[in-house]
Scaffold this motif. Sequence first.
Motif, PDB file in Angstrom:
ATOM      1  N   GLY A 172       0.787  -1.227   0.000  1.00  0.00           N
ATOM      2  CA  GLY A 172       0.000   0.000   0.000  1.00  0.00           C
ATOM      3  C   GLY A 172       0.822   1.281   0.000  1.00  0.00           C
ATOM      4  O   GLY A 172       0.255   2.374   0.081  1.00  0.00           O
ATOM      5  N   LYS A 173       2.154   1.159  -0.105  1.00  0.00           N
ATOM      6  CA  LYS A 173       2.986   2.354  -0.173  1.00  0.00           C
ATOM      7  C   LYS A 173       2.831   3.005  -1.552  1.00  0.00           C
ATOM      8  O   LYS A 173       2.643   2.331  -2.563  1.00  0.00           O
ATOM      9  N   THR A 174       2.923   4.314  -1.572  1.00  0.00           N
ATOM     10  CA  THR A 174       2.960   5.052  -2.826  1.00  0.00           C
ATOM     11  C   THR A 174       4.415   5.398  -3.114  1.00  0.00           C
ATOM     12  O   THR A 174       5.109   5.934  -2.250  1.00  0.00           O
ATOM     13  N   VAL A 175       4.886   5.058  -4.309  1.00  0.00           N
ATOM     14  CA  VAL A 175       6.305   5.208  -4.637  1.00  0.00           C
ATOM     15  C   VAL A 175       6.469   6.150  -5.818  1.00  0.00           C
ATOM     16  O   VAL A 175       5.811   6.000  -6.846  1.00  0.00           O
ATOM     17  N   VAL A 176       7.359   7.129  -5.659  1.00  0.00           N
ATOM     18  CA  VAL A 176       7.767   8.011  -6.758  1.00  0.00           C
ATOM     19  C   VAL A 176       9.242   7.747  -7.001  1.00  0.00           C
ATOM     20  O   VAL A 176      10.064   7.902  -6.103  1.00  0.00           O
TER      21      VAL A 176
END
Length: 245
Positions: A189-193
Amino acid sequence: MEPIIRIRDLSKIFTDGWRRPEVAALEGVSLELFKGQVLGVFGGNGSGKSTLLKTICGLSEATSGTIKIDGLDPMSAVRAEKIGFLPERANYPGFFTPERYLEVLGKLGGLSSEELRLQVETCLNRCRLLGEKDKLIRKLSKGFLQRVALAQALIHDPAVVVLDEPLDGMDPLAREHFLELVGELKSSGKTVVVSSHVTGGLETLCDQVLVLHNGKSHFMGPPDFEGGFQAWFLERLKEVEVSVA
Protein backbone atom coordinates in the motif's frame (compact mmCIF):
# COMPACT_ATOMS: atom_id res chain seq x y z
CA MET A 1 -10.84 8.02 -3.46
CA GLU A 2 -8.62 11.05 -2.88
CA PRO A 3 -5.11 11.00 -4.41
CA ILE A 4 -2.32 10.75 -1.87
CA ILE A 5 -0.18 13.06 -4.05
CA ARG A 6 -1.81 15.94 -5.93
CA ILE A 7 0.28 18.47 -7.85
CA ARG A 8 -1.25 21.40 -9.74
CA ASP A 9 0.60 23.69 -12.19
CA LEU A 10 3.90 23.34 -10.36
CA SER A 11 6.71 25.65 -11.43
CA LYS A 12 10.17 26.21 -10.02
CA ILE A 13 12.31 29.13 -11.15
CA PHE A 14 15.87 29.38 -9.90
CA THR A 15 17.14 32.96 -9.60
CA ASP A 16 20.53 34.63 -9.45
CA GLY A 17 21.82 36.61 -6.46
CA TRP A 18 19.66 39.60 -7.45
CA ARG A 19 16.50 37.43 -7.58
CA ARG A 20 16.30 37.79 -11.34
CA PRO A 21 14.86 34.72 -13.12
CA GLU A 22 17.65 32.48 -14.29
CA VAL A 23 16.51 28.90 -14.95
CA ALA A 24 13.01 27.44 -15.21
CA ALA A 25 13.58 23.98 -13.72
CA LEU A 26 9.87 23.06 -13.76
CA GLU A 27 7.00 24.60 -15.71
CA GLY A 28 3.32 23.82 -15.16
CA VAL A 29 3.69 20.20 -14.02
CA SER A 30 0.48 18.51 -12.79
CA LEU A 31 -0.17 14.96 -11.63
CA GLU A 32 -2.21 12.77 -9.29
CA LEU A 33 -1.06 9.56 -7.65
CA PHE A 34 -3.11 7.22 -5.49
CA LYS A 35 -2.28 4.89 -2.61
CA GLY A 36 -0.35 1.82 -3.71
CA GLN A 37 0.66 3.28 -7.07
CA VAL A 38 4.16 3.66 -8.51
CA LEU A 39 5.04 6.75 -10.53
CA GLY A 40 8.09 6.54 -12.78
CA VAL A 41 9.66 9.91 -13.60
CA PHE A 42 11.81 9.62 -16.72
CA GLY A 43 13.90 12.13 -18.63
CA GLY A 44 17.45 13.07 -19.51
CA ASN A 45 19.95 14.97 -17.42
CA GLY A 46 18.67 18.44 -16.60
CA SER A 47 15.07 17.54 -17.36
CA GLY A 48 13.83 18.51 -13.87
CA LYS A 49 13.49 15.06 -12.28
CA SER A 50 15.50 15.80 -9.12
CA THR A 51 13.92 19.23 -8.71
CA LEU A 52 10.44 17.69 -8.84
CA LEU A 53 11.31 15.03 -6.25
CA LYS A 54 12.98 17.55 -3.92
CA THR A 55 9.93 19.81 -4.16
CA ILE A 56 7.63 16.91 -3.26
CA CYS A 57 9.83 16.26 -0.19
CA GLY A 58 9.85 19.91 0.91
CA LEU A 59 13.57 20.34 0.19
CA SER A 60 12.88 22.94 -2.50
CA GLU A 61 10.08 25.49 -2.39
CA ALA A 62 7.85 25.81 -5.45
CA THR A 63 7.77 29.18 -7.20
CA SER A 64 4.10 28.67 -8.05
CA GLY A 65 1.48 25.93 -8.05
CA THR A 66 0.47 23.56 -5.25
CA ILE A 67 1.57 20.21 -3.83
CA LYS A 68 -0.49 18.18 -1.39
CA ILE A 69 0.74 14.98 0.24
CA ASP A 70 -2.22 13.21 1.85
CA GLY A 71 -3.86 16.63 2.18
CA LEU A 72 -0.77 18.30 3.70
CA ASP A 73 1.83 20.66 2.30
CA PRO A 74 5.24 18.97 1.82
CA MET A 75 6.88 20.26 5.01
CA SER A 76 3.88 19.26 7.14
CA ALA A 77 3.95 15.83 5.51
CA VAL A 78 7.66 15.50 6.34
CA ARG A 79 7.03 16.47 9.97
CA ALA A 80 4.25 13.88 10.10
CA GLU A 81 6.77 11.31 8.76
CA LYS A 82 4.62 10.54 5.75
CA ILE A 83 7.56 10.80 3.33
CA GLY A 84 10.76 8.78 3.04
CA PHE A 85 13.41 10.12 0.66
CA LEU A 86 16.41 8.58 -1.04
CA PRO A 87 18.45 11.45 -2.57
CA GLU A 88 20.47 11.10 -5.74
CA ARG A 89 23.66 12.04 -3.89
CA ALA A 90 24.14 11.98 -0.14
CA ASN A 91 26.89 11.61 2.41
CA TYR A 92 26.32 9.27 5.33
CA PRO A 93 28.32 9.20 8.59
CA GLY A 94 31.18 6.87 7.79
CA PHE A 95 31.98 6.18 11.45
CA PHE A 96 28.52 4.62 11.98
CA THR A 97 27.51 1.12 11.06
CA PRO A 98 24.28 0.73 9.05
CA GLU A 99 22.52 -0.69 12.12
CA ARG A 100 23.62 2.17 14.40
CA TYR A 101 22.74 4.79 11.78
CA LEU A 102 19.20 3.43 11.45
CA GLU A 103 18.86 3.31 15.25
CA VAL A 104 19.82 6.98 15.53
CA LEU A 105 17.36 7.99 12.80
CA GLY A 106 14.59 6.00 14.44
CA LYS A 107 15.23 7.55 17.85
CA LEU A 108 15.26 11.05 16.35
CA GLY A 109 11.89 10.23 14.82
CA GLY A 110 10.45 9.24 18.17
CA LEU A 111 10.13 5.48 17.71
CA SER A 112 9.69 3.53 20.92
CA SER A 113 12.29 0.91 21.86
CA GLU A 114 10.18 -1.94 20.52
CA GLU A 115 9.19 -0.07 17.35
CA LEU A 116 12.83 0.83 16.80
CA ARG A 117 14.03 -2.75 17.16
CA LEU A 118 11.40 -4.04 14.73
CA GLN A 119 11.90 -1.28 12.16
CA VAL A 120 15.70 -1.55 12.13
CA GLU A 121 15.51 -5.32 11.71
CA THR A 122 12.88 -4.98 8.97
CA CYS A 123 14.86 -2.37 7.04
CA LEU A 124 18.14 -4.26 7.27
CA ASN A 125 16.41 -7.40 6.06
CA ARG A 126 14.42 -5.68 3.29
CA CYS A 127 17.52 -3.97 1.93
CA ARG A 128 19.70 -7.06 2.36
CA LEU A 129 22.09 -5.38 4.75
CA LEU A 130 22.13 -7.99 7.51
CA GLY A 131 25.60 -9.17 6.46
CA GLU A 132 26.91 -5.59 6.47
CA LYS A 133 25.07 -4.20 9.49
CA ASP A 134 28.15 -4.15 11.74
CA LYS A 135 30.61 -2.76 9.16
CA LEU A 136 31.56 0.91 9.09
CA ILE A 137 29.60 2.79 6.42
CA ARG A 138 32.80 4.34 5.04
CA LYS A 139 34.05 0.83 4.16
CA LEU A 140 30.95 -0.18 2.19
CA SER A 141 30.90 -0.39 -1.60
CA LYS A 142 28.82 2.00 -3.67
CA GLY A 143 26.13 -0.64 -4.12
CA PHE A 144 25.81 -1.21 -0.38
CA LEU A 145 25.81 2.54 0.28
CA GLN A 146 22.80 2.73 -2.01
CA ARG A 147 21.12 0.05 0.11
CA VAL A 148 21.84 2.09 3.25
CA ALA A 149 20.25 5.09 1.52
CA LEU A 150 17.18 3.01 0.77
CA ALA A 151 16.99 1.66 4.33
CA GLN A 152 17.07 5.16 5.86
CA ALA A 153 14.20 6.19 3.56
CA LEU A 154 12.08 3.36 5.00
CA ILE A 155 13.00 3.53 8.71
CA HIS A 156 9.88 5.48 9.72
CA ASP A 157 7.55 3.29 7.65
CA PRO A 158 6.38 6.25 5.50
CA ALA A 159 3.24 6.22 3.36
CA VAL A 160 5.09 7.85 0.45
CA VAL A 161 8.56 6.72 -0.65
CA VAL A 162 10.49 9.04 -2.99
CA LEU A 163 13.55 7.58 -4.71
CA ASP A 164 15.87 9.73 -6.82
CA GLU A 165 17.96 7.63 -9.24
CA PRO A 166 18.03 4.60 -6.89
CA LEU A 167 19.53 2.27 -9.50
CA ASP A 168 22.73 4.29 -9.71
CA GLY A 169 25.68 2.16 -8.60
CA MET A 170 23.72 -1.08 -8.36
CA ASP A 171 24.94 -4.25 -10.04
CA PRO A 172 22.41 -6.46 -11.91
CA LEU A 173 21.61 -8.62 -8.86
CA ALA A 174 21.12 -5.57 -6.67
CA ARG A 175 18.82 -4.07 -9.30
CA GLU A 176 16.76 -7.24 -9.37
CA HIS A 177 16.39 -7.12 -5.59
CA PHE A 178 15.48 -3.43 -5.73
CA LEU A 179 12.69 -4.13 -8.21
CA GLU A 180 11.40 -6.87 -5.91
CA LEU A 181 11.45 -4.43 -3.00
CA VAL A 182 9.51 -1.77 -4.92
CA GLY A 183 6.97 -4.45 -5.78
CA GLU A 184 6.70 -5.34 -2.07
CA LEU A 185 6.23 -1.69 -1.11
CA LYS A 186 3.53 -1.32 -3.75
CA SER A 187 1.74 -4.47 -2.54
CA SER A 188 1.81 -3.20 1.05
CA GLY A 189 0.00 0.00 0.00
CA LYS A 190 2.99 2.35 -0.17
CA THR A 191 2.96 5.05 -2.83
CA VAL A 192 6.30 5.21 -4.64
CA VAL A 193 7.77 8.01 -6.76
CA VAL A 194 10.96 6.95 -8.48
CA SER A 195 13.12 8.75 -11.04
CA SER A 196 15.57 7.21 -13.45
CA HIS A 197 17.32 7.73 -16.75
CA VAL A 198 18.30 4.04 -16.84
CA THR A 199 15.17 1.91 -16.57
CA GLY A 200 16.65 -1.48 -15.67
CA GLY A 201 13.15 -3.00 -15.68
CA LEU A 202 11.72 -0.29 -13.45
CA GLU A 203 9.04 0.55 -16.01
CA THR A 204 7.33 -2.80 -15.44
CA LEU A 205 6.24 -1.65 -11.96
CA CYS A 206 4.86 1.74 -12.98
CA ASP A 207 1.16 2.52 -12.78
CA GLN A 208 1.81 6.06 -14.01
CA VAL A 209 4.67 7.55 -16.02
CA LEU A 210 5.84 11.15 -16.23
CA VAL A 211 8.23 12.16 -19.01
CA LEU A 212 10.04 15.45 -18.38
CA HIS A 213 12.08 17.51 -20.82
CA ASN A 214 13.51 20.93 -19.95
CA GLY A 215 11.22 21.09 -16.93
CA LYS A 216 8.03 20.50 -18.88
CA SER A 217 5.73 17.50 -18.76
CA HIS A 218 5.54 15.85 -22.18
CA PHE A 219 3.60 12.80 -21.04
CA MET A 220 1.70 11.96 -17.89
CA GLY A 221 -0.53 8.93 -17.58
CA PRO A 222 -0.72 5.13 -17.56
CA PRO A 223 2.07 3.56 -19.62
CA ASP A 224 1.52 1.52 -22.75
CA PHE A 225 4.72 -0.34 -23.54
CA GLU A 226 3.44 -2.88 -26.09
CA GLY A 227 6.48 -2.32 -28.28
CA GLY A 228 8.86 -2.19 -25.32
CA PHE A 229 9.84 0.68 -23.07
CA GLN A 230 12.81 1.91 -25.11
CA ALA A 231 10.72 2.25 -28.27
CA TRP A 232 7.93 3.96 -26.32
CA PHE A 233 10.34 6.38 -24.62
CA LEU A 234 12.14 7.26 -27.86
CA GLU A 235 8.78 8.03 -29.44
CA ARG A 236 7.99 10.44 -26.60
CA LEU A 237 11.37 12.14 -27.11
CA LYS A 238 10.71 12.46 -30.85
CA GLU A 239 7.40 14.12 -29.99
CA VAL A 240 9.35 16.57 -27.82
CA GLU A 241 11.66 17.41 -30.74
CA VAL A 242 8.69 18.04 -33.03
CA SER A 243 6.97 20.27 -30.45
CA VAL A 244 10.16 22.30 -29.89
CA ALA A 245 10.98 22.69 -33.59
